[in-house]
Design a protein around this motif. Sequence first.
Motif, PDB file in Angstrom:
ATOM      1  N   MET A   1       3.222   0.132   4.578  1.00 35.87           N
ATOM      2  CA  MET A   1       4.322   0.263   3.647  1.00 35.87           C
ATOM      3  C   MET A   1       4.192   1.535   2.820  1.00 35.87           C
ATOM      4  O   MET A   1       5.169   2.209   2.588  1.00 35.87           O
ATOM      5  CB  MET A   1       4.354  -0.992   2.760  1.00 35.87           C
ATOM      6  N   LEU A   2       2.969   1.867   2.373  1.00 35.60           N
ATOM      7  CA  LEU A   2       2.782   3.057   1.544  1.00 35.60           C
ATOM      8  C   LEU A   2       3.142   4.338   2.269  1.00 35.60           C
ATOM      9  O   LEU A   2       3.617   5.283   1.647  1.00 35.60           O
ATOM     10  CB  LEU A   2       1.339   3.130   1.051  1.00 35.60           C
ATOM     11  N   HIS A   3       2.947   4.392   3.577  1.00 34.72           N
ATOM     12  CA  HIS A   3       3.274   5.607   4.316  1.00 34.72           C
ATOM     13  C   HIS A   3       4.776   5.900   4.255  1.00 34.72           C
ATOM     14  O   HIS A   3       5.191   7.047   4.332  1.00 34.72           O
ATOM     15  CB  HIS A   3       2.785   5.519   5.762  1.00 34.72           C
ATOM     16  N   LYS A   4       5.595   4.892   4.095  1.00 32.54           N
ATOM     17  CA  LYS A   4       7.038   5.102   3.980  1.00 32.54           C
ATOM     18  C   LYS A   4       7.400   5.715   2.630  1.00 32.54           C
ATOM     19  O   LYS A   4       8.324   6.504   2.525  1.00 32.54           O
ATOM     20  CB  LYS A   4       7.799   3.788   4.166  1.00 32.54           C
ATOM     21  N   ILE A   5       6.675   5.364   1.598  1.00 31.55           N
ATOM     22  CA  ILE A   5       6.935   5.884   0.258  1.00 31.55           C
ATOM     23  C   ILE A   5       6.490   7.339   0.143  1.00 31.55           C
ATOM     24  O   ILE A   5       7.117   8.149  -0.523  1.00 31.55           O
ATOM     25  CB  ILE A   5       6.228   5.014  -0.802  1.00 31.55           C
ATOM     26  N   LYS A   6       5.394   7.666   0.821  1.00 33.71           N
ATOM     27  CA  LYS A   6       4.799   8.989   0.731  1.00 33.71           C
ATOM     28  C   LYS A   6       5.702  10.090   1.280  1.00 33.71           C
ATOM     29  O   LYS A   6       5.707  11.207   0.784  1.00 33.71           O
ATOM     30  CB  LYS A   6       3.460   8.990   1.475  1.00 33.71           C
TER      31      LYS A   6
ATOM     32  N   SER B   1       7.619  14.936   5.173  1.00 31.71           N
ATOM     33  CA  SER B   1       7.727  16.391   5.235  1.00 31.71           C
ATOM     34  C   SER B   1       7.665  16.993   3.842  1.00 31.71           C
ATOM     35  O   SER B   1       7.726  16.307   2.838  1.00 31.71           O
ATOM     36  CB  SER B   1       9.036  16.785   5.928  1.00 31.71           C
ATOM     37  N   ALA B   2       7.578  18.298   3.830  1.00 34.53           N
ATOM     38  CA  ALA B   2       7.492  19.036   2.576  1.00 34.53           C
ATOM     39  C   ALA B   2       8.875  19.155   1.932  1.00 34.53           C
ATOM     40  O   ALA B   2       9.892  18.890   2.558  1.00 34.53           O
ATOM     41  CB  ALA B   2       6.925  20.428   2.854  1.00 34.53           C
ATOM     42  N   CYS B   3       8.882  19.569   0.693  1.00 36.85           N
ATOM     43  CA  CYS B   3      10.146  19.811  -0.013  1.00 36.85           C
ATOM     44  C   CYS B   3      10.957  20.870   0.724  1.00 36.85           C
ATOM     45  O   CYS B   3      10.387  21.764   1.359  1.00 36.85           O
ATOM     46  CB  CYS B   3       9.873  20.334  -1.420  1.00 36.85           C
ATOM     47  N   PRO B   4      12.276  20.792   0.623  1.00 44.49           N
ATOM     48  CA  PRO B   4      13.082  21.849   1.231  1.00 44.49           C
ATOM     49  C   PRO B   4      12.831  23.176   0.510  1.00 44.49           C
ATOM     50  O   PRO B   4      12.372  23.193  -0.634  1.00 44.49           O
ATOM     51  CB  PRO B   4      14.521  21.371   1.036  1.00 44.49           C
ATOM     52  N   PRO B   5      13.132  24.278   1.168  1.00 40.33           N
ATOM     53  CA  PRO B   5      12.905  25.576   0.524  1.00 40.33           C
ATOM     54  C   PRO B   5      13.819  25.769  -0.689  1.00 40.33           C
ATOM     55  O   PRO B   5      14.874  25.149  -0.785  1.00 40.33           O
ATOM     56  CB  PRO B   5      13.237  26.588   1.622  1.00 40.33           C
ATOM     57  N   ARG B   6      13.390  26.624  -1.591  1.00 43.57           N
ATOM     58  CA  ARG B   6      14.195  26.960  -2.765  1.00 43.57           C
ATOM     59  C   ARG B   6      15.454  27.685  -2.289  1.00 43.57           C
ATOM     60  O   ARG B   6      15.387  28.515  -1.381  1.00 43.57           O
ATOM     61  CB  ARG B   6      13.396  27.868  -3.694  1.00 43.57           C
ATOM     62  N   PRO B   7      16.606  27.394  -2.885  1.00 44.12           N
ATOM     63  CA  PRO B   7      17.828  28.098  -2.486  1.00 44.12           C
ATOM     64  C   PRO B   7      17.710  29.597  -2.782  1.00 44.12           C
ATOM     65  O   PRO B   7      16.937  30.016  -3.647  1.00 44.12           O
ATOM     66  CB  PRO B   7      18.915  27.482  -3.364  1.00 44.12           C
TER      67      PRO B   7
END
Length: 167
Positions: free
Chosen positions: A1-6, A9-15
């Motif tokens: 279950m915790l793997h779903k919360i984590k 992927s990384a944050c999207p790039p800054r605009p």
Amino acid sequence: MLHKIKGHSACPPRPELKQILTGLLGGTLGIGAVAWLTQLAGVPLLMAPFGATCVLLFAAPTAPLAQPRNVIGGHLIAALVGIVLLQLLGNGPLPMAIAVGLAIASMQLCRAVHPPAGANPLVIMLAGIDQYSFLLTPVLAGSVTLVVVALVINNLGAGKRWPSYWL
């Protein structure tokens, strides 16, 4: 279950700076225009959910949730639900919860989902607004004004085309 919360992927790039400046300019001019028209007309055209509408219009203009149909239709539908349920059920936690749920379902049925409009029933119920004139001002007038500002701002520069669709 915790793997779903984590997350996976990384944050999207800054605009790009151009998009950030579009958000700054659009948000400032959009809310500024609605506030100015409020003072000029002596009629309240501004409501809190319009700030979140500006985020979609100017930071994510290609998103389906940021198209004119969704902005104007979503605000009108959700506000209408808020007024009707306030009149039928009164004000309280359960009527507010039902109004928000019904507003979401109604926007989905009408293919006009606009997340900021989900707050409209709460604004209406907390303020005790039970007049249908609220649909014209501020809801319709304010959302149309924001769409007009977005039409100008989001089409500045070569190769830009907004909206993706109207109806």
